[in-house]
Write a protein that holds these residues in place. Sequence first.
Motif, PDB file in Angstrom:
ATOM      1  N   ALA A  27       0.826  -1.205   0.000  1.00  0.00           N
ATOM      2  CA  ALA A  27       0.000   0.000   0.000  1.00  0.00           C
ATOM      3  C   ALA A  27       0.861   1.256   0.000  1.00  0.00           C
ATOM      4  CB  ALA A  27      -0.935   0.002   1.204  1.00  0.00           C
ATOM      5  N   VAL A  28       1.938   1.243   0.786  1.00  0.00           N
ATOM      6  CA  VAL A  28       2.846   2.396   0.807  1.00  0.00           C
ATOM      7  C   VAL A  28       3.487   2.594  -0.566  1.00  0.00           C
ATOM      8  CG1 VAL A  28       5.040   3.242   1.745  1.00  0.00           C
ATOM      9  CG2 VAL A  28       3.286   2.341   3.283  1.00  0.00           C
ATOM     10  N   GLU A  29       3.837   1.481  -1.235  1.00  0.00           N
ATOM     11  CA  GLU A  29       4.426   1.613  -2.573  1.00  0.00           C
ATOM     12  C   GLU A  29       3.421   2.196  -3.564  1.00  0.00           C
ATOM     13  OE1 GLU A  29       7.489   1.315  -2.791  1.00  0.00           O
ATOM     14  OE2 GLU A  29       7.850   0.266  -0.898  1.00  0.00           O
ATOM     15  N   VAL A  30       2.135   1.904  -3.382  1.00  0.00           N
ATOM     16  CA  VAL A  30       1.104   2.490  -4.249  1.00  0.00           C
ATOM     17  C   VAL A  30       1.088   4.006  -4.101  1.00  0.00           C
ATOM     18  CG1 VAL A  30      -1.392   2.663  -4.652  1.00  0.00           C
ATOM     19  CG2 VAL A  30      -0.338   0.428  -4.313  1.00  0.00           C
ATOM     20  N   LEU A  31       1.375   4.503  -2.906  1.00  0.00           N
ATOM     21  CA  LEU A  31       1.382   5.945  -2.682  1.00  0.00           C
ATOM     22  C   LEU A  31       2.370   6.657  -3.607  1.00  0.00           C
ATOM     23  CD1 LEU A  31       1.302   6.074   1.232  1.00  0.00           C
ATOM     24  CD2 LEU A  31      -0.609   6.424  -0.337  1.00  0.00           C
ATOM     25  N   PHE A  32       3.459   5.974  -3.970  1.00  0.00           N
ATOM     26  CA  PHE A  32       4.488   6.614  -4.801  1.00  0.00           C
ATOM     27  C   PHE A  32       4.137   6.589  -6.290  1.00  0.00           C
ATOM     28  CE2 PHE A  32       6.948   5.650  -0.961  1.00  0.00           C
ATOM     29  CZ  PHE A  32       7.618   6.855  -0.787  1.00  0.00           C
ATOM     30  N   THR A  33       3.074   5.901  -6.680  1.00  0.00           N
ATOM     31  CA  THR A  33       2.728   5.831  -8.103  1.00  0.00           C
ATOM     32  C   THR A  33       2.185   7.150  -8.626  1.00  0.00           C
ATOM     33  OG1 THR A  33       0.497   4.999  -7.615  1.00  0.00           O
ATOM     34  CG2 THR A  33       2.251   3.364  -7.956  1.00  0.00           C
ATOM     35  N   VAL A  34       1.848   8.088  -7.751  1.00  0.00           N
ATOM     36  CA  VAL A  34       1.336   9.384  -8.197  1.00  0.00           C
ATOM     37  C   VAL A  34       2.394  10.471  -8.056  1.00  0.00           C
ATOM     38  CG1 VAL A  34      -1.066   8.819  -7.739  1.00  0.00           C
ATOM     39  CG2 VAL A  34       0.320   9.777  -5.904  1.00  0.00           C
ATOM     40  N   VAL A  35       3.656  10.076  -7.897  1.00  0.00           N
ATOM     41  CA  VAL A  35       4.776  11.013  -7.821  1.00  0.00           C
ATOM     42  C   VAL A  35       5.526  10.968  -9.136  1.00  0.00           C
ATOM     43  CG1 VAL A  35       6.902  11.602  -6.585  1.00  0.00           C
ATOM     44  CG2 VAL A  35       4.953  10.674  -5.320  1.00  0.00           C
ATOM     45  N   ASP A  36       5.901  12.129  -9.674  1.00  0.00           N
ATOM     46  CA  ASP A  36       6.602  12.153 -10.953  1.00  0.00           C
ATOM     47  C   ASP A  36       7.953  11.457 -10.850  1.00  0.00           C
ATOM     48  OD1 ASP A  36       8.935  14.411 -10.841  1.00  0.00           O
ATOM     49  OD2 ASP A  36       7.257  14.962  -9.553  1.00  0.00           O
ATOM     50  N   SER A  37       8.432  10.955 -11.979  1.00  0.00           N
ATOM     51  CA  SER A  37       9.630  10.108 -11.997  1.00  0.00           C
ATOM     52  C   SER A  37      10.855  10.800 -11.437  1.00  0.00           C
ATOM     53  CB  SER A  37       9.909   9.639 -13.437  1.00  0.00           C
ATOM     54  OG  SER A  37       8.845   8.863 -13.911  1.00  0.00           O
ATOM     55  N   GLN A  38      11.042  12.060 -11.806  1.00  0.00           N
ATOM     56  CA  GLN A  38      12.236  12.769 -11.365  1.00  0.00           C
ATOM     57  C   GLN A  38      12.271  12.872  -9.846  1.00  0.00           C
ATOM     58  OE1 GLN A  38      12.532  16.901 -12.556  1.00  0.00           O
ATOM     59  NE2 GLN A  38      14.757  16.778 -12.698  1.00  0.00           N
ATOM     60  N   THR A  39      11.144  13.248  -9.263  1.00  0.00           N
ATOM     61  CA  THR A  39      11.075  13.354  -7.813  1.00  0.00           C
ATOM     62  C   THR A  39      11.132  11.983  -7.162  1.00  0.00           C
ATOM     63  OG1 THR A  39       9.720  15.353  -8.040  1.00  0.00           O
ATOM     64  CG2 THR A  39       9.712  14.249  -5.891  1.00  0.00           C
ATOM     65  N   LEU A  40      10.498  10.988  -7.790  1.00  0.00           N
ATOM     66  CA  LEU A  40      10.459   9.634  -7.235  1.00  0.00           C
ATOM     67  C   LEU A  40      11.859   9.106  -6.976  1.00  0.00           C
ATOM     68  CD1 LEU A  40       8.816   7.056  -6.533  1.00  0.00           C
ATOM     69  CD2 LEU A  40       9.028   6.412  -8.946  1.00  0.00           C
ATOM     70  N   TYR A  41      12.751   9.248  -7.960  1.00  0.00           N
ATOM     71  CA  TYR A  41      14.109   8.718  -7.803  1.00  0.00           C
ATOM     72  C   TYR A  41      14.932   9.537  -6.826  1.00  0.00           C
ATOM     73  CZ  TYR A  41      13.604   5.188 -11.407  1.00  0.00           C
ATOM     74  OH  TYR A  41      13.205   4.074 -12.115  1.00  0.00           O
ATOM     75  N   ARG A  42      14.534  10.775  -6.566  1.00  0.00           N
ATOM     76  CA  ARG A  42      15.265  11.576  -5.588  1.00  0.00           C
ATOM     77  C   ARG A  42      14.868  11.235  -4.160  1.00  0.00           C
ATOM     78  NH1 ARG A  42      14.013  16.518  -8.501  1.00  0.00           N
ATOM     79  NH2 ARG A  42      12.985  17.276  -6.611  1.00  0.00           N
ATOM     80  N   VAL A  43      13.599  10.933  -3.939  1.00  0.00           N
ATOM     81  CA  VAL A  43      13.109  10.803  -2.570  1.00  0.00           C
ATOM     82  C   VAL A  43      12.961   9.364  -2.096  1.00  0.00           C
ATOM     83  CG1 VAL A  43      11.862  12.971  -2.863  1.00  0.00           C
ATOM     84  CG2 VAL A  43      10.641  10.817  -3.174  1.00  0.00           C
ATOM     85  N   LYS A  44      12.803   8.400  -3.014  1.00  0.00           N
ATOM     86  CA  LYS A  44      12.481   7.034  -2.598  1.00  0.00           C
ATOM     87  C   LYS A  44      13.583   6.436  -1.724  1.00  0.00           C
ATOM     88  CE  LYS A  44       9.577   3.546  -2.918  1.00  0.00           C
ATOM     89  NZ  LYS A  44      10.221   2.587  -2.024  1.00  0.00           N
ATOM     90  N   GLY A  45      14.824   6.611  -2.137  1.00  0.00           N
ATOM     91  CA  GLY A  45      15.922   6.068  -1.345  1.00  0.00           C
ATOM     92  C   GLY A  45      16.011   6.701   0.037  1.00  0.00           C
ATOM     93  N   ILE A  46      15.718   7.992   0.114  1.00  0.00           N
ATOM     94  CA  ILE A  46      15.759   8.674   1.408  1.00  0.00           C
ATOM     95  C   ILE A  46      14.665   8.140   2.326  1.00  0.00           C
ATOM     96  CG2 ILE A  46      15.477  10.920   2.534  1.00  0.00           C
ATOM     97  CD1 ILE A  46      16.679  12.190   0.045  1.00  0.00           C
ATOM     98  N   VAL A  47      13.477   7.950   1.776  1.00  0.00           N
ATOM     99  CA  VAL A  47      12.374   7.418   2.582  1.00  0.00           C
ATOM    100  C   VAL A  47      12.697   6.013   3.075  1.00  0.00           C
ATOM    101  CG1 VAL A  47       9.961   6.652   2.505  1.00  0.00           C
ATOM    102  CG2 VAL A  47      10.607   8.842   1.482  1.00  0.00           C
ATOM    103  N   ASP A  48      13.257   5.169   2.184  1.00  0.00           N
ATOM    104  CA  ASP A  48      13.522   3.775   2.542  1.00  0.00           C
ATOM    105  C   ASP A  48      14.693   3.614   3.506  1.00  0.00           C
ATOM    106  OD1 ASP A  48      11.448   2.926   0.977  1.00  0.00           O
ATOM    107  OD2 ASP A  48      12.679   2.442  -0.759  1.00  0.00           O
ATOM    108  N   THR A  49      15.587   4.571   3.550  1.00  0.00           N
ATOM    109  CA  THR A  49      16.760   4.451   4.427  1.00  0.00           C
ATOM    110  C   THR A  49      16.656   5.383   5.628  1.00  0.00           C
ATOM    111  OG1 THR A  49      17.932   6.035   2.993  1.00  0.00           O
ATOM    112  CG2 THR A  49      18.298   3.692   2.597  1.00  0.00           C
ATOM    113  N   VAL A  50      16.685   6.681   5.374  1.00  0.00           N
ATOM    114  CA  VAL A  50      16.707   7.657   6.462  1.00  0.00           C
ATOM    115  C   VAL A  50      15.427   7.585   7.287  1.00  0.00           C
ATOM    116  CG1 VAL A  50      16.871  10.101   7.057  1.00  0.00           C
ATOM    117  CG2 VAL A  50      18.224   9.181   5.160  1.00  0.00           C
ATOM    118  N   VAL A  51      14.275   7.571   6.613  1.00  0.00           N
ATOM    119  CA  VAL A  51      13.005   7.609   7.335  1.00  0.00           C
ATOM    120  C   VAL A  51      12.711   6.265   8.005  1.00  0.00           C
ATOM    121  CG1 VAL A  51      10.511   7.922   7.128  1.00  0.00           C
ATOM    122  CG2 VAL A  51      12.065   9.421   5.862  1.00  0.00           C
TER     123      VAL A  51
END
Length: 364
Positions: free
Chosen positions: A280-304
Amino acid sequence: MYRFFEVNLLIFFALMPINDESVAAGVGRAYFVWLSVFNQFVISMMWTAFAEAYRSKQAKRWFGLISAGGTLGGIIGSIVAGFISSRLDVSFVLLIGVLVLEWCLWRGNRFQQSTTIRNQDALQGPPQTESQSHHPSDDTTNHDVEPKPTARRRIWSGVVAIARTPYLLGIAGFLLTIKACATTVYCQQGDVVAQAALSESERVQLFASINTWVLGMTLAVQLFGTGALMRRWSMRWVLLIFPAIYVVGFGLLATMPSLHVVIGLVVIHRAASYAVIAPAVEVLFTVVDSQTLYRVKGIVDTVVIRGGDVISAQAYGALRAASISLTGIAWLFVPIAIIARLAGASLGSAQRRRQSRQEPVPIA
């Protein structure tokens, strides 16, 4: 990148048979750290690629089955590792890992090519450049072609994007509250089991039973329930119901703390986390544009997420050091679980609004 990891495995394969104790200890520690980084990186990149390729409707249908594939892979991997290690040196398991990574690389390339072709056919337009291929969003889309940023700038731009985008900030906040609850349940499990004064064999049997129940429930829900749940119910309800497990669970621990209650909470929350909340959390990222997705996904999965684990564990230790009982900690986390419910409901509504502004591209 996959070939880089394959080379790493081959290096470990060459070093593991060395009999020197100091070398073997160093290789073991290095492999443990490497495996943690590898596991986090590969899973994060996999879900990032899927979130970019699938729109919300397709993600709700397929992400549960994709998660089930990961669960089955863990089961098969354990069986294969046990079979090989019983007949050959355990280091030969790494060679199987190299072959599996090579197969994943081939399948990943095929998936990417297929996705590109389908997107172009659906859009009925000319082939898109990398800067043009993205999801629409409100305040994170950037149409300008910029020089390729350095790693430090990419990380910083991801942090800024999360801080400036309420939707991304909501995801981070929701995950932090959920991880706080999950880590506290894990720590309370350890304390309650210790207080139960079980023998070593009884503890092993208990944890084995917990893992068996979690694995069975997770796989069953992933195969038969996750997709139907996310398709038929809105994301608001999916994200609203999951934290209710913690509201009820902490309430029970606060009023009737016992080994049976904590075991029930552990089994239910872990199975629901793997089978429902993770996809369900991964579905939340399907409405984020690609450029932003690749910038923030790693931060969310590691730092957060990982940072939330560490902070929550330290906070739990501080509460116990302050002589706060397990019952008191349970009462303390009831309102935190309620906050997680409210955050999930708000986040689900925001995801639906973003989804309604998109034209879905049929991927499957």
